[in-house]
Design an enzyme around this catalytic site. Sequence first.
Site, mmCIF file in Angstrom:
data_model
loop_
_atom_site.group_PDB
_atom_site.id
_atom_site.type_symbol
_atom_site.label_atom_id
_atom_site.label_comp_id
_atom_site.label_asym_id
_atom_site.label_seq_id
_atom_site.Cartn_x
_atom_site.Cartn_y
_atom_site.Cartn_z
ATOM 1 N N ASN A 196 0.871 -1.174 0.000
ATOM 2 C CA ASN A 196 0.000 0.000 0.000
ATOM 3 C C ASN A 196 0.910 1.227 0.000
ATOM 4 O O ASN A 196 1.448 1.604 1.031
ATOM 5 C CB ASN A 196 -0.897 -0.043 1.250
ATOM 6 C CG ASN A 196 -1.718 1.225 1.422
ATOM 7 O OD1 ASN A 196 -1.813 2.051 0.513
ATOM 8 N ND2 ASN A 196 -2.313 1.385 2.602
ATOM 9 N N LYS A 235 0.226 4.259 -0.365
ATOM 10 C CA LYS A 235 -0.398 5.484 0.171
ATOM 11 C C LYS A 235 -0.085 6.660 -0.766
ATOM 12 O O LYS A 235 0.017 6.458 -1.977
ATOM 13 C CB LYS A 235 0.049 5.733 1.617
ATOM 14 C CG LYS A 235 -0.157 4.482 2.477
ATOM 15 C CD LYS A 235 -0.038 4.725 3.945
ATOM 16 C CE LYS A 235 -0.230 3.399 4.685
ATOM 17 N NZ LYS A 235 -0.225 3.517 6.124
ATOM 18 N N GLU A 279 -6.937 4.981 7.715
ATOM 19 C CA GLU A 279 -6.717 6.397 7.381
ATOM 20 C C GLU A 279 -7.952 6.979 6.703
ATOM 21 O O GLU A 279 -8.305 8.151 6.918
ATOM 22 C CB GLU A 279 -5.461 6.533 6.506
ATOM 23 C CG GLU A 279 -4.200 6.345 7.342
ATOM 24 C CD GLU A 279 -3.011 5.744 6.606
ATOM 25 O OE1 GLU A 279 -3.003 5.754 5.360
ATOM 26 O OE2 GLU A 279 -2.091 5.249 7.286
ATOM 27 N N GLU A 317 -5.687 -4.718 10.594
ATOM 28 C CA GLU A 317 -4.665 -3.684 10.775
ATOM 29 C C GLU A 317 -4.944 -2.899 12.054
ATOM 30 O O GLU A 317 -5.730 -1.938 12.031
ATOM 31 C CB GLU A 317 -4.674 -2.720 9.588
ATOM 32 C CG GLU A 317 -4.333 -3.357 8.272
ATOM 33 C CD GLU A 317 -3.697 -2.346 7.318
ATOM 34 O OE1 GLU A 317 -2.606 -2.622 6.821
ATOM 35 O OE2 GLU A 317 -4.292 -1.275 7.098
ATOM 36 N N GLY A 356 2.344 2.345 10.772
ATOM 37 C CA GLY A 356 3.329 3.417 10.638
ATOM 38 C C GLY A 356 4.016 3.802 11.935
ATOM 39 O O GLY A 356 4.677 4.842 12.006
ATOM 40 N N SER A 373 3.231 -2.111 10.410
ATOM 41 C CA SER A 373 4.670 -2.199 10.674
ATOM 42 C C SER A 373 5.269 -3.572 10.375
ATOM 43 O O SER A 373 6.119 -4.058 11.122
ATOM 44 C CB SER A 373 4.983 -1.758 12.115
ATOM 45 O OG SER A 373 4.615 -0.393 12.290
HETATM 46 P P1 PGA Z 1 2.699 0.333 7.694
HETATM 47 O O1 PGA Z 1 1.240 0.569 7.050
HETATM 48 O O2 PGA Z 1 3.222 -0.958 7.110
HETATM 49 O O3 PGA Z 1 3.498 1.510 7.276
HETATM 50 O O4 PGA Z 1 2.502 0.234 9.170
HETATM 51 C C1 PGA Z 1 0.346 -0.490 6.819
HETATM 52 C C2 PGA Z 1 -0.935 0.049 6.233
HETATM 53 O O5 PGA Z 1 -1.368 1.140 6.609
HETATM 54 O O6 PGA Z 1 -1.545 -0.602 5.356
#
Ligand code: PGA
Length: 254
Positions: free
Chosen positions: A9, A11, A98, A168, A174, A213
Amino acid sequence: MRRKLVAGNWKMHGTRAEAAQLLKGIVEGTDRLLAAELLVCPPFVYLFEAAAGLRGSTVAVGAQDVCGEAQQGAYTGEVSATMLADAGCRYVIVGHSERRMIYGESDSRVAAKFKAAQQAGIVPILCVGETAAAHDAGETRAVVRRQLEAVFDAVGIAAFASAVIAYEPVWAIGTGKTATPTHAQEVQAYLRTLVAARDAKIGASLRVLYGGSVKPSNAAELFSMPDVDGGLIGGASLASDDFVAICRAAGRVH
Ligand code: PGA
Protein backbone atom coordinates in the site's frame (compact mmCIF):
# COMPACT_ATOMS: atom_id res chain seq x y z
CA MET A 1 -4.50 -24.43 1.22
CA ARG A 2 -4.65 -20.65 1.20
CA ARG A 3 -2.03 -19.00 -0.97
CA LYS A 4 -0.33 -16.12 0.78
CA LEU A 5 -0.93 -12.60 -0.53
CA VAL A 6 1.50 -9.73 -0.01
CA ALA A 7 0.10 -6.32 -0.92
CA GLY A 8 2.03 -3.05 -0.96
CA ASN A 9 0.00 0.00 0.00
CA TRP A 10 2.02 2.94 -1.29
CA LYS A 11 -0.40 5.48 0.17
CA MET A 12 0.29 9.04 -1.11
CA HIS A 13 3.98 8.59 -1.87
CA GLY A 14 6.33 8.93 -4.79
CA THR A 15 6.62 10.54 -8.17
CA ARG A 16 5.99 8.97 -11.54
CA ALA A 17 9.72 8.30 -11.94
CA GLU A 18 10.02 6.84 -8.45
CA ALA A 19 7.02 4.61 -9.08
CA ALA A 20 8.64 3.24 -12.23
CA GLN A 21 11.89 2.64 -10.36
CA LEU A 22 10.15 0.90 -7.48
CA LEU A 23 8.19 -1.37 -9.83
CA LYS A 24 11.33 -2.29 -11.69
CA GLY A 25 13.03 -3.33 -8.44
CA ILE A 26 10.01 -5.35 -7.34
CA VAL A 27 9.62 -7.16 -10.65
CA GLU A 28 13.32 -8.03 -10.81
CA GLY A 29 13.43 -9.13 -7.20
CA THR A 30 10.33 -11.31 -7.33
CA ASP A 31 10.89 -12.92 -10.70
CA ARG A 32 9.82 -16.58 -10.47
CA LEU A 33 8.41 -16.13 -6.98
CA LEU A 34 5.19 -18.01 -7.56
CA ALA A 35 4.56 -19.43 -4.10
CA ALA A 36 2.88 -16.21 -2.96
CA GLU A 37 0.55 -13.81 -4.75
CA LEU A 38 1.98 -10.28 -5.03
CA LEU A 39 0.19 -6.97 -5.36
CA VAL A 40 1.06 -3.27 -5.42
CA CYS A 41 -1.44 -0.49 -4.79
CA PRO A 42 -0.05 2.79 -6.19
CA PRO A 43 -1.87 6.15 -6.12
CA PHE A 44 -4.67 6.46 -8.73
CA VAL A 45 -2.67 8.56 -11.17
CA TYR A 46 0.00 5.88 -11.55
CA LEU A 47 -2.33 2.91 -12.00
CA PHE A 48 -2.41 2.74 -15.80
CA GLU A 49 1.34 2.96 -16.08
CA ALA A 50 1.86 0.46 -13.26
CA ALA A 51 -0.48 -2.03 -14.91
CA ALA A 52 1.32 -1.61 -18.22
CA GLY A 53 4.73 -1.99 -16.58
CA LEU A 54 3.68 -5.12 -14.69
CA ARG A 55 2.04 -6.90 -17.61
CA GLY A 56 3.62 -10.33 -17.96
CA SER A 57 5.03 -10.20 -14.41
CA THR A 58 3.70 -12.06 -11.37
CA VAL A 59 2.80 -8.78 -9.63
CA ALA A 60 -0.81 -7.55 -9.81
CA VAL A 61 -2.11 -4.00 -9.48
CA GLY A 62 -4.71 -2.72 -7.04
CA ALA A 63 -6.10 0.63 -5.91
CA GLN A 64 -6.23 2.20 -2.46
CA ASP A 65 -9.85 3.35 -2.52
CA VAL A 66 -12.98 3.38 -4.69
CA CYS A 67 -16.27 5.22 -5.02
CA GLY A 68 -19.07 3.38 -3.24
CA GLU A 69 -21.96 5.38 -4.63
CA ALA A 70 -22.08 4.46 -8.30
CA GLN A 71 -20.08 3.26 -11.30
CA GLN A 72 -20.39 6.64 -13.01
CA GLY A 73 -22.09 9.95 -12.49
CA ALA A 74 -21.82 13.33 -10.82
CA TYR A 75 -19.33 12.46 -8.06
CA THR A 76 -16.57 15.04 -8.37
CA GLY A 77 -13.19 13.72 -7.40
CA GLU A 78 -14.24 10.09 -7.17
CA VAL A 79 -12.96 7.07 -9.11
CA SER A 80 -15.35 4.19 -9.84
CA ALA A 81 -14.67 0.47 -9.62
CA THR A 82 -15.41 0.16 -13.34
CA MET A 83 -12.66 2.67 -14.03
CA LEU A 84 -10.28 0.75 -11.78
CA ALA A 85 -11.05 -2.46 -13.66
CA ASP A 86 -10.46 -0.58 -16.91
CA ALA A 87 -7.08 0.55 -15.55
CA GLY A 88 -6.09 -3.06 -14.89
CA CYS A 89 -6.79 -3.35 -11.16
CA ARG A 90 -7.55 -6.75 -9.71
CA TYR A 91 -7.94 -5.61 -6.08
CA VAL A 92 -8.93 -2.51 -4.14
CA ILE A 93 -8.35 -1.63 -0.49
CA VAL A 94 -11.55 -0.52 1.28
CA GLY A 95 -11.96 0.85 4.78
CA HIS A 96 -8.32 1.59 5.51
CA SER A 97 -8.12 3.20 8.94
CA GLU A 98 -6.72 6.40 7.38
CA ARG A 99 -9.89 6.65 5.28
CA ARG A 100 -12.08 5.87 8.26
CA MET A 101 -10.33 8.34 10.58
CA ILE A 102 -9.19 11.24 8.37
CA TYR A 103 -12.13 11.19 5.94
CA GLY A 104 -14.79 9.96 8.35
CA GLU A 105 -15.75 6.89 6.37
CA SER A 106 -18.47 5.04 8.22
CA ASP A 107 -18.97 1.27 8.33
CA SER A 108 -21.86 1.62 5.89
CA ARG A 109 -19.80 3.67 3.42
CA VAL A 110 -17.07 1.06 3.58
CA ALA A 111 -19.67 -1.64 2.91
CA ALA A 112 -20.89 0.31 -0.13
CA LYS A 113 -17.34 0.46 -1.47
CA PHE A 114 -16.95 -3.27 -0.94
CA LYS A 115 -20.13 -3.86 -2.94
CA ALA A 116 -19.22 -1.46 -5.74
CA ALA A 117 -15.82 -3.14 -6.17
CA GLN A 118 -17.37 -6.57 -6.54
CA GLN A 119 -19.94 -5.28 -9.03
CA ALA A 120 -17.01 -4.39 -11.29
CA GLY A 121 -15.26 -7.71 -10.73
CA ILE A 122 -12.61 -6.31 -8.39
CA VAL A 123 -11.68 -8.11 -5.19
CA PRO A 124 -12.06 -5.86 -2.13
CA ILE A 125 -9.46 -5.99 0.63
CA LEU A 126 -11.53 -5.00 3.65
CA CYS A 127 -9.46 -3.38 6.42
CA VAL A 128 -10.55 -3.67 10.03
CA GLY A 129 -8.71 -2.83 13.23
CA GLU A 130 -8.94 -1.20 16.62
CA THR A 131 -7.40 2.05 17.86
CA ALA A 132 -4.89 2.12 20.70
CA ALA A 133 -7.61 3.29 23.09
CA ALA A 134 -9.94 0.45 22.11
CA HIS A 135 -7.06 -1.99 22.38
CA ASP A 136 -6.17 -0.79 25.86
CA ALA A 137 -9.83 -0.98 26.88
CA GLY A 138 -10.00 -4.62 25.80
CA GLU A 139 -12.43 -3.83 22.97
CA THR A 140 -10.48 -5.26 20.05
CA ARG A 141 -12.93 -8.07 19.30
CA ALA A 142 -15.98 -5.83 19.63
CA VAL A 143 -14.53 -3.26 17.20
CA VAL A 144 -13.45 -5.68 14.48
CA ARG A 145 -16.71 -7.58 14.85
CA ARG A 146 -18.73 -4.40 14.33
CA GLN A 147 -16.66 -3.43 11.29
CA LEU A 148 -17.03 -6.87 9.74
CA GLU A 149 -20.71 -7.35 10.54
CA ALA A 150 -21.56 -4.04 8.86
CA VAL A 151 -20.31 -5.57 5.62
CA PHE A 152 -22.04 -8.92 6.23
CA ASP A 153 -25.29 -7.01 6.70
CA ALA A 154 -24.85 -5.01 3.49
CA VAL A 155 -23.61 -7.66 1.08
CA GLY A 156 -24.27 -11.06 2.68
CA ILE A 157 -21.77 -13.76 3.50
CA ALA A 158 -21.60 -15.17 -0.05
CA ALA A 159 -19.78 -12.00 -1.17
CA PHE A 160 -16.82 -13.03 0.99
CA ALA A 161 -16.10 -15.88 -1.43
CA SER A 162 -14.14 -13.32 -3.46
CA ALA A 163 -12.80 -10.93 -0.85
CA VAL A 164 -9.82 -10.52 1.45
CA ILE A 165 -9.80 -9.19 5.00
CA ALA A 166 -6.85 -7.23 6.38
CA TYR A 167 -6.50 -6.95 10.14
CA GLU A 168 -4.66 -3.68 10.78
CA PRO A 169 -4.50 -2.51 14.38
CA VAL A 170 -4.39 1.29 14.14
CA TRP A 171 -1.71 1.48 16.85
CA ALA A 172 0.60 -0.61 14.68
CA ILE A 173 0.26 1.36 11.43
CA GLY A 174 3.33 3.42 10.64
CA THR A 175 4.43 3.34 14.28
CA GLY A 176 7.02 0.59 14.21
CA LYS A 177 4.98 -1.11 16.98
CA THR A 178 4.17 -4.33 15.16
CA ALA A 179 1.52 -6.54 16.77
CA THR A 180 3.01 -9.71 18.18
CA PRO A 181 2.42 -12.76 16.02
CA THR A 182 0.32 -14.17 18.87
CA HIS A 183 -1.93 -11.09 18.95
CA ALA A 184 -2.36 -11.06 15.16
CA GLN A 185 -3.12 -14.78 15.18
CA GLU A 186 -5.65 -14.44 17.99
CA VAL A 187 -7.64 -11.64 16.32
CA GLN A 188 -7.37 -13.12 12.84
CA ALA A 189 -8.58 -16.53 14.03
CA TYR A 190 -11.51 -14.70 15.62
CA LEU A 191 -12.30 -12.91 12.33
CA ARG A 192 -12.25 -16.23 10.53
CA THR A 193 -14.58 -17.70 13.15
CA LEU A 194 -17.09 -14.93 12.49
CA VAL A 195 -17.05 -15.74 8.78
CA ALA A 196 -17.05 -19.50 9.28
CA ALA A 197 -20.06 -19.30 11.61
CA ARG A 198 -22.03 -18.02 8.61
CA ASP A 199 -20.38 -20.17 5.94
CA ALA A 200 -17.81 -22.80 6.88
CA LYS A 201 -16.42 -23.21 3.37
CA ILE A 202 -15.86 -19.47 2.87
CA GLY A 203 -14.38 -19.24 6.36
CA ALA A 204 -11.82 -21.91 5.47
CA SER A 205 -10.79 -20.38 2.14
CA LEU A 206 -10.88 -16.64 3.00
CA ARG A 207 -7.51 -14.94 3.24
CA VAL A 208 -6.91 -12.76 6.28
CA LEU A 209 -3.86 -10.48 6.01
CA TYR A 210 -2.02 -8.70 8.78
CA GLY A 211 -0.98 -5.06 8.38
CA GLY A 212 0.89 -2.69 10.68
CA SER A 213 4.67 -2.20 10.67
CA VAL A 214 5.47 -5.40 8.81
CA LYS A 215 9.20 -5.40 8.00
CA PRO A 216 11.68 -7.87 6.57
CA SER A 217 12.75 -8.63 10.16
CA ASN A 218 9.32 -9.69 11.42
CA ALA A 219 7.48 -10.89 8.29
CA ALA A 220 8.46 -14.55 8.42
CA GLU A 221 7.32 -14.97 12.01
CA LEU A 222 3.99 -13.24 11.35
CA PHE A 223 3.39 -15.25 8.17
CA SER A 224 4.08 -18.51 9.99
CA MET A 225 0.91 -18.06 12.05
CA PRO A 226 -1.91 -20.32 10.82
CA ASP A 227 -4.43 -17.51 10.30
CA VAL A 228 -2.03 -14.92 8.86
CA ASP A 229 -2.39 -15.40 5.12
CA GLY A 230 -0.03 -12.62 4.11
CA GLY A 231 0.39 -8.92 4.73
CA LEU A 232 -0.69 -5.43 3.80
CA ILE A 233 2.54 -3.46 3.79
CA GLY A 234 2.79 0.33 4.02
CA GLY A 235 6.18 1.92 4.70
CA ALA A 236 8.23 -1.16 3.84
CA SER A 237 6.53 -1.41 0.42
CA LEU A 238 8.24 1.82 -0.67
CA ALA A 239 11.73 0.32 -0.76
CA SER A 240 11.97 -2.47 -3.29
CA ASP A 241 14.58 -4.42 -1.30
CA ASP A 242 12.38 -4.47 1.79
CA PHE A 243 9.23 -5.34 -0.12
CA VAL A 244 10.98 -8.10 -2.03
CA ALA A 245 12.34 -9.53 1.23
CA ILE A 246 8.81 -9.58 2.68
CA CYS A 247 7.45 -11.24 -0.48
CA ARG A 248 10.17 -13.86 -0.24
CA ALA A 249 9.32 -14.51 3.40
CA ALA A 250 5.70 -15.16 2.36
CA GLY A 251 6.85 -17.45 -0.42
CA ARG A 252 8.82 -19.58 2.02
CA VAL A 253 6.04 -20.19 4.55
CA HIS A 254 3.28 -22.67 3.79
P1 PGA B 1 2.70 0.33 7.69
O1 PGA B 1 1.24 0.57 7.05
O2 PGA B 1 3.22 -0.96 7.11
O3 PGA B 1 3.50 1.51 7.28
O4 PGA B 1 2.50 0.23 9.17
C1 PGA B 1 0.35 -0.49 6.82
C2 PGA B 1 -0.93 0.05 6.23
O5 PGA B 1 -1.37 1.14 6.61
O6 PGA B 1 -1.54 -0.60 5.36
